[in-house]
Motif scaffolding. Structure first.
Motif, short mmCIF file in Angstrom:
data_model
loop_
_atom_site.label_atom_id
_atom_site.label_comp_id
_atom_site.label_asym_id
_atom_site.label_seq_id
_atom_site.Cartn_x
_atom_site.Cartn_y
_atom_site.Cartn_z
N PRO A 74 0.78 -1.24 0.00
CA PRO A 74 0.00 0.00 0.00
C PRO A 74 0.81 1.29 0.00
N ILE A 75 1.99 1.34 0.62
CA ILE A 75 2.73 2.60 0.63
C ILE A 75 3.25 2.90 -0.77
N THR A 76 3.76 1.89 -1.44
CA THR A 76 4.18 2.06 -2.83
C THR A 76 3.01 2.52 -3.69
N LEU A 77 1.87 1.87 -3.52
CA LEU A 77 0.70 2.22 -4.31
C LEU A 77 0.24 3.65 -4.04
N LEU A 78 0.22 4.04 -2.76
CA LEU A 78 -0.26 5.38 -2.42
C LEU A 78 0.69 6.47 -2.90
N THR A 79 1.96 6.14 -3.08
CA THR A 79 2.87 7.11 -3.68
C THR A 79 2.45 7.42 -5.11
N ALA A 80 2.03 6.38 -5.84
CA ALA A 80 1.53 6.59 -7.20
C ALA A 80 0.20 7.33 -7.19
N VAL A 81 -0.63 7.07 -6.20
CA VAL A 81 -1.91 7.77 -6.08
C VAL A 81 -1.67 9.24 -5.73
N ALA A 82 -0.65 9.50 -4.94
CA ALA A 82 -0.37 10.88 -4.51
C ALA A 82 -0.14 11.81 -5.69
N VAL A 83 0.56 11.33 -6.71
CA VAL A 83 0.87 12.20 -7.83
C VAL A 83 -0.31 12.37 -8.79
N ALA A 84 -1.37 11.58 -8.58
CA ALA A 84 -2.57 11.69 -9.43
C ALA A 84 -3.70 12.43 -8.73
N THR A 85 -3.45 12.92 -7.50
CA THR A 85 -4.47 13.62 -6.72
C THR A 85 -3.83 14.86 -6.08
N GLU A 86 -4.68 15.67 -5.43
CA GLU A 86 -4.18 16.90 -4.84
C GLU A 86 -4.48 17.03 -3.35
#
Length: 451
Positions: A74-86
Motif C-alpha cells: 500500500p505505501i508504494t501504491l499510495l505514492t503513485a496515487v499521490a501524484v494523481a491527486t491533490e
C-alpha cells in the motif's frame, strides 16, 4: 461529536463484499492496475472525503481460491496515487510486528513529503499467525507482546520524525551550509524489543508526522489507541455499543492528558444504496447469492480460531453451534474484540450458519446497511449526533460503483445538513481531520517551531 463528519473510503480491491469480484459491475482483472486505484482516489477526492484507507497484511490471509485476495503493497501504491491527486488523504496499513522502525518511518516520511502532507499510518500488530513463517519465525508473538513491541515501535518512529527540527535545513548557499547539525538529533532508543540510534535521514515531514491511525478494540488495543491514535477504525453493530466504546476511549485519552477531540473515532459502514429500500435489499441479496460457502466457512474458522475441518461439514441451514464462540470472552476481557462482535450477532439473532456467513460476507463484522441515500445519511447522522462516531470509514460493497453512488447520492445530503464540507479548507490530512500539527518532542521549547 466534534466539528464536522470525517469520511474515509476504505479500499478493498474489488469491494468489501466477499463476492464482489463475481458481480458483473466489478473489474477484478484491474486490482493490480495503478490507474484503477487512482480512479477510486479521484472519486473520493471529488466527494471531498478525508482520505482513502488501505488495509494490508504481510501474508496471504484469505482463501484465494474463492476471492480476489492478493494486494499491492500500500505505501508504494499510495505514492503513485499521490501524484494523481491533490487533496485526498492517503492512509496505509503497516505492521509493527513484521517491520523495523527506521525503514517504516522512511517509507511513511517519504509518502508525507511526496504528497505534501497527506500521509496516515494505520498501525497494526498483525493478527494472522500465518505471517510468522514469512519472516523466519517459528511462531506468531502473543497478543500482549505484539502490543508491547508496537508501543516501542511508535515511540521510536515518532522520535525519528522529530529528530530533525523544523528549521534544521538552513540552505545557506553563500556560507556553504545546507543544514544546522546542532538541530539534528540522535534518538537513542534502547528498549526491550527495539534499539534505534538515529538520527533520521530526511527532514521532519510536512505534518510533523503522518496521522497515526489504529484499528483494534481489545483492552490492549484501547489502551494503545488512547496513548497514540489520532483516528480509530472500529467495528460496531449497535449504536449503544459504539457509544460505550467511544466514551471509554475518550476517557482513557483524557486521563493520559490528551484532548479527546483529537482522537477521531471512525466505525466501518458498508452501504448498499438504491432508489428504494426494497431495491437496496434486493441488491444486497444479489451479492449474497454469489457467495461461496466454502470461503465463508474458512473465514468463520479463522475468526473463531478453529480448524477448517471442524466447520466445513456444518449444516448450512442449521443453527450456529455455540461452541464456536465459547472463547469470545466479554467486554471486561476482550482480547478478541471482533469475535465478540460476531458472537453478539449470533446471540441476538440466532441465525443459521448460512445466514451468519452472509452477514459476515458484507464487511467481516462491520455494520452493513441497505437503503435509500436518505436512509444511509440518516444512519450516519444518528451515530454522529449521538456521540458514537466522529465519522465513518465507508466500505463500499463493490468498487468502483459503490463509492461512486455514495459520493453522488449520500454526500450531498450530508452537505445539505451542514454535517460535511462542500470544499476542502486545508491541504493536509491533519487539516481534513481537524488535528493539530504535533509539537516536536525532541526539541527544547525555546526552539520549537512546529507546534
Amino acid at each position: 461529536m466534534t466539528g464536522q463528519l470525517s469520511l474515509n473510503a476504505f479500499i478493498y480491491p474489488a469491494g468489501h463484499h466477499e463476492a464482489a469480484w463475481r458481480h458483473p459491475s466489478t473489474t477484478p482483472e484491474r486490482i493490480y492496475d495503478v490507474e484503477y486505484y487512482q480512479q477510486i482516489a479521484r472519486t473520493a477526492e471529488a466527494g471531498k472525503l478525508d482520505a482513502i484507507f488501505f488495509a494490508d497484511s504481510p501474508s496471504l490471509r484469505t482463501e484465494v481460491a474463492h476471492n480476489a485476495a492478493g494486494r499491492l503493497e500500500p505505501i508504494t501504491l499510495l505514492t503513485a496515487v499521490a501524484v494523481a491527486t491533490e487533496r485526498i488523504g492517503l492512509i496505509a496499513t503497516a505492521s509493527t510486528t513484521y517491520s523495523e522502525p527506521y525503514n517504516l518511518a522512511r517509507l511513511f516520511g517519504s509518502l508525507d513529503h511526496i504528497s505534501r502532507g497527506r500521509a496516515g499510518w494505520n498501525i497494526v500488530t498483525t493478527g494472522d499467525p500465518g505471517a510468522a513463517a514469512n519472516f523466519g519465525l517459528d511462531a506468531h508473538p502473543v497478543h500482549a507482546e505484539r502490543y508491547a513491541r508496537a508501543s516501542e515501535f511508535v515511540d521510536a518512529a515518532v522520535a525519528l520524525w522529530d529528530s530533525w527540527e523544523d528549521d534544521a535545513v538552513v540552505l545557506d548557499r553563500e556560507a556553504g551550509v545546507y543544514a544546522d547539525r546542532t538541530r539534528i538529533h540522535e534518538i537513542g532508543h534502547h528498549g526491550r524489543h527495539l534499539r534505534v540510534r538515529g538520527p533520521f535521514n530526511q527532514p521532519r515531514p510536512p505534518q510533523g508526522h503522518p496521522v497515526l491511525v489504529q484499528a483494534g478494540a481489545s483492552n490492549d488495543g484501547r489502551a494503545f489507541a488512547a496513548r497514540y491514535a489520532e483516528a480509530i477504525f472500529t467495528a460496531h453493530q449497535r449504536l449503544a455499543d459504539a457509544q460505550a466504546f467511544a466514551a471509554d476511549v475518550r476517557d482513557r485519552a483524557a486521563r493520559l492528558g490528551r484532548r479527546p477531540e483529537h482522537v477521531r473515532i471512525l466505525p466501518g459502514i458498508s452501504p448498499f444504496i438504491a432508489g428504494t429500500e426494497s431495491a437496496a435489499r434486493a441488491l444486497q441479496q444479489e451479492f449474497d447469492e454469489l457467495t461461496v460457502p466454502a470461503y465463508g466457512l474458512a473465514q468463520l474458522a479463522a475468526l473463531t480460531g478453529t480448524e477448517v475441518g471442524e466447520v466445513e461439514d456444518l449444516d448450512l441451514d442449521g443453527p450456529v453451534p455455540a461452541r464456536l464462540f465459547a472463547d469470545a470472552g466479554d467486554v471486561t476481557d476482550n482480547g478478541r474484540s471482533r469475535l465478540q462482535v460476531v458472537a453478539g450477532i449470533v446471540e441476538r439473532e440466532r441465525p443459521t450458519v448460512r445466514r451468519l456467513l452472509r452477514r459476515l460476507a458484507g464487511a467481516r463484522g462491520h455494520r452493513v446497511v441497505a437503503g435509500t441515500p436518505e436512509q444511509i445519511a440518516d444512519t450516519i447522522t444518528e451515530w454522529f449526533t449521538a456521540g458514537a462516531a466522529d465519522g465513518f470509514n465507508v466500505m463500499p460493497p463493490w468498487y468502483p460503483g459503490g463509492l461512486e453512488v455514495f459520493v453522488e447520492a449520500v454526500v450531498p445530503i450530508l452537505q445539505q445538513r451542514g454535517l460535511f464540507r462542500t470544499e476542502y479548507t486545508g491541504t493536509t490530512l491533519r487539516d481534513h481531520l481537524g488535528l493539530p500539527r504535533p509539537v516536536n518532542t525532541l526539541v527544547p521549547s525555546r526552539h520549537r517551531t512546529g507546534a
